[in-house]
Motif scaffolding. Sequence first.
Motif, mmCIF file in Angstrom:
data_model
loop_
_atom_site.group_PDB
_atom_site.id
_atom_site.type_symbol
_atom_site.label_atom_id
_atom_site.label_comp_id
_atom_site.label_asym_id
_atom_site.label_seq_id
_atom_site.Cartn_x
_atom_site.Cartn_y
_atom_site.Cartn_z
ATOM 1 N N ASP A 61 0.725 -1.059 -0.012
ATOM 2 C CA ASP A 61 -0.059 0.119 -0.387
ATOM 3 C C ASP A 61 0.881 0.982 -0.171
ATOM 4 O O ASP A 61 0.303 2.033 -0.618
ATOM 5 C CB ASP A 61 -0.537 0.144 1.499
ATOM 6 C CG ASP A 61 -1.834 -0.701 0.986
ATOM 7 O OD1 ASP A 61 -2.456 -1.394 0.017
ATOM 8 O OD2 ASP A 61 -2.713 -1.336 2.248
ATOM 9 N N ALA A 62 1.691 0.859 0.683
ATOM 10 C CA ALA A 62 2.661 2.486 0.539
ATOM 11 C C ALA A 62 3.604 2.236 -0.652
ATOM 12 O O ALA A 62 3.329 3.530 -0.726
ATOM 13 C CB ALA A 62 4.040 2.098 1.850
ATOM 14 N N PHE A 63 4.115 1.831 -1.541
ATOM 15 C CA PHE A 63 4.722 1.795 -2.721
ATOM 16 C C PHE A 63 3.655 2.406 -3.493
ATOM 17 O O PHE A 63 3.900 2.656 -4.734
ATOM 18 C CB PHE A 63 5.322 0.382 -2.610
ATOM 19 C CG PHE A 63 6.531 -0.042 -2.148
ATOM 20 C CD1 PHE A 63 7.965 1.209 -2.623
ATOM 21 C CD2 PHE A 63 6.739 -0.691 -1.471
ATOM 22 C CE1 PHE A 63 9.035 1.325 -2.118
ATOM 23 C CE2 PHE A 63 8.481 -0.140 -0.787
ATOM 24 C CZ PHE A 63 8.838 1.128 -1.301
ATOM 25 N N ALA A 64 2.563 1.736 -3.554
ATOM 26 C CA ALA A 64 1.401 1.874 -4.264
ATOM 27 C C ALA A 64 1.056 2.986 -4.346
ATOM 28 O O ALA A 64 0.664 4.211 -5.125
ATOM 29 C CB ALA A 64 0.167 1.213 -3.841
ATOM 30 N N LYS A 65 1.106 4.532 -3.156
ATOM 31 C CA LYS A 65 1.079 5.659 -3.265
ATOM 32 C C LYS A 65 2.597 6.381 -3.689
ATOM 33 O O LYS A 65 1.908 7.529 -3.366
ATOM 34 C CB LYS A 65 1.004 6.010 -1.964
ATOM 35 C CG LYS A 65 -0.637 5.468 -1.182
ATOM 36 C CD LYS A 65 -1.143 6.182 -0.107
ATOM 37 C CE LYS A 65 -2.754 5.848 0.049
ATOM 38 N NZ LYS A 65 -2.871 5.190 1.189
ATOM 39 N N ALA A 66 3.268 5.854 -3.786
ATOM 40 C CA ALA A 66 5.072 6.447 -3.503
ATOM 41 C C ALA A 66 4.590 6.831 -5.543
ATOM 42 O O ALA A 66 4.908 6.243 -6.207
ATOM 43 C CB ALA A 66 5.595 5.378 -3.320
ATOM 44 N N LYS A 67 5.622 8.046 -5.519
ATOM 45 C CA LYS A 67 5.979 8.883 -6.504
ATOM 46 C C LYS A 67 7.105 8.199 -7.086
ATOM 47 O O LYS A 67 7.472 9.403 -8.152
ATOM 48 C CB LYS A 67 5.109 10.173 -6.634
ATOM 49 C CG LYS A 67 3.646 10.740 -6.343
ATOM 50 C CD LYS A 67 3.280 11.847 -6.605
ATOM 51 C CE LYS A 67 2.098 12.207 -6.403
ATOM 52 N NZ LYS A 67 1.679 13.075 -5.931
ATOM 53 N N LYS A 68 8.133 7.652 -5.749
ATOM 54 C CA LYS A 68 9.330 7.688 -5.991
ATOM 55 C C LYS A 68 9.928 7.165 -4.923
ATOM 56 O O LYS A 68 9.329 6.732 -3.874
ATOM 57 C CB LYS A 68 10.090 9.295 -6.200
ATOM 58 C CG LYS A 68 9.862 9.969 -4.955
ATOM 59 C CD LYS A 68 10.813 11.439 -4.726
ATOM 60 C CE LYS A 68 9.919 12.233 -3.613
ATOM 61 N NZ LYS A 68 10.975 13.535 -3.860
ATOM 62 N N TYR A 69 11.366 6.308 -5.382
ATOM 63 C CA TYR A 69 11.711 5.525 -4.887
ATOM 64 C C TYR A 69 13.130 5.798 -4.768
ATOM 65 O O TYR A 69 13.494 6.355 -5.799
ATOM 66 C CB TYR A 69 11.150 3.512 -4.300
ATOM 67 C CG TYR A 69 11.475 3.187 -5.701
ATOM 68 C CD1 TYR A 69 12.894 3.249 -6.337
ATOM 69 C CD2 TYR A 69 10.065 3.604 -7.008
ATOM 70 C CE1 TYR A 69 13.265 2.366 -7.560
ATOM 71 C CE2 TYR A 69 10.655 2.702 -8.255
ATOM 72 C CZ TYR A 69 11.809 2.148 -8.170
ATOM 73 O OH TYR A 69 12.293 1.351 -9.179
#
Length: 158
Positions: A61-69
């Motif tokens: 869920d957190a990576f689904a909201k991420a725009k960058k990493y």
Amino acid sequence: MSLDSREFRNALGRFPTGVCVITANPDGYEPFGMTVNSFASVSLDPALVLWSLQNDSECFDAFAKAKKYAVNILSQEQMNLSNMYAKKGDHALDKSHYTLGRHGTPMIKGALTTFECDIWQRYEGGDHVILVGKVQSMVNSNNDKPLVFFSGKYRELR
């Protein structure tokens, strides 16, 4: 033909890989990280890299909201970080383990290389999602001793 999933996983483990901690801090989440060995390069122009995230991951869920990493390639000396961020239940980054990069993503201190990426595309891939990132910046260290994983164990290059 049906493959035994355990046997297939063991066979994939016969391919030596580096070890990375993928970090992010999307809105609504504290900086977090998770250990992966599914990192690969995609393209030089534009500069693209990828990694894959299991659909039932605690971090999904957190990576689904991420725009960058950020992709942080670990050194041999960082085996403890690999183990820490591979554990289930707590992926919050220890404040002493990271700094914020030029683009605001958490970067693991002492990593061999860190790539700060904007998410360029997401692709469904069976029980995973493949996250392709466009590299916006990178930081390299002088260390040349990568953390390597092969056949279920950490290894050293000689």
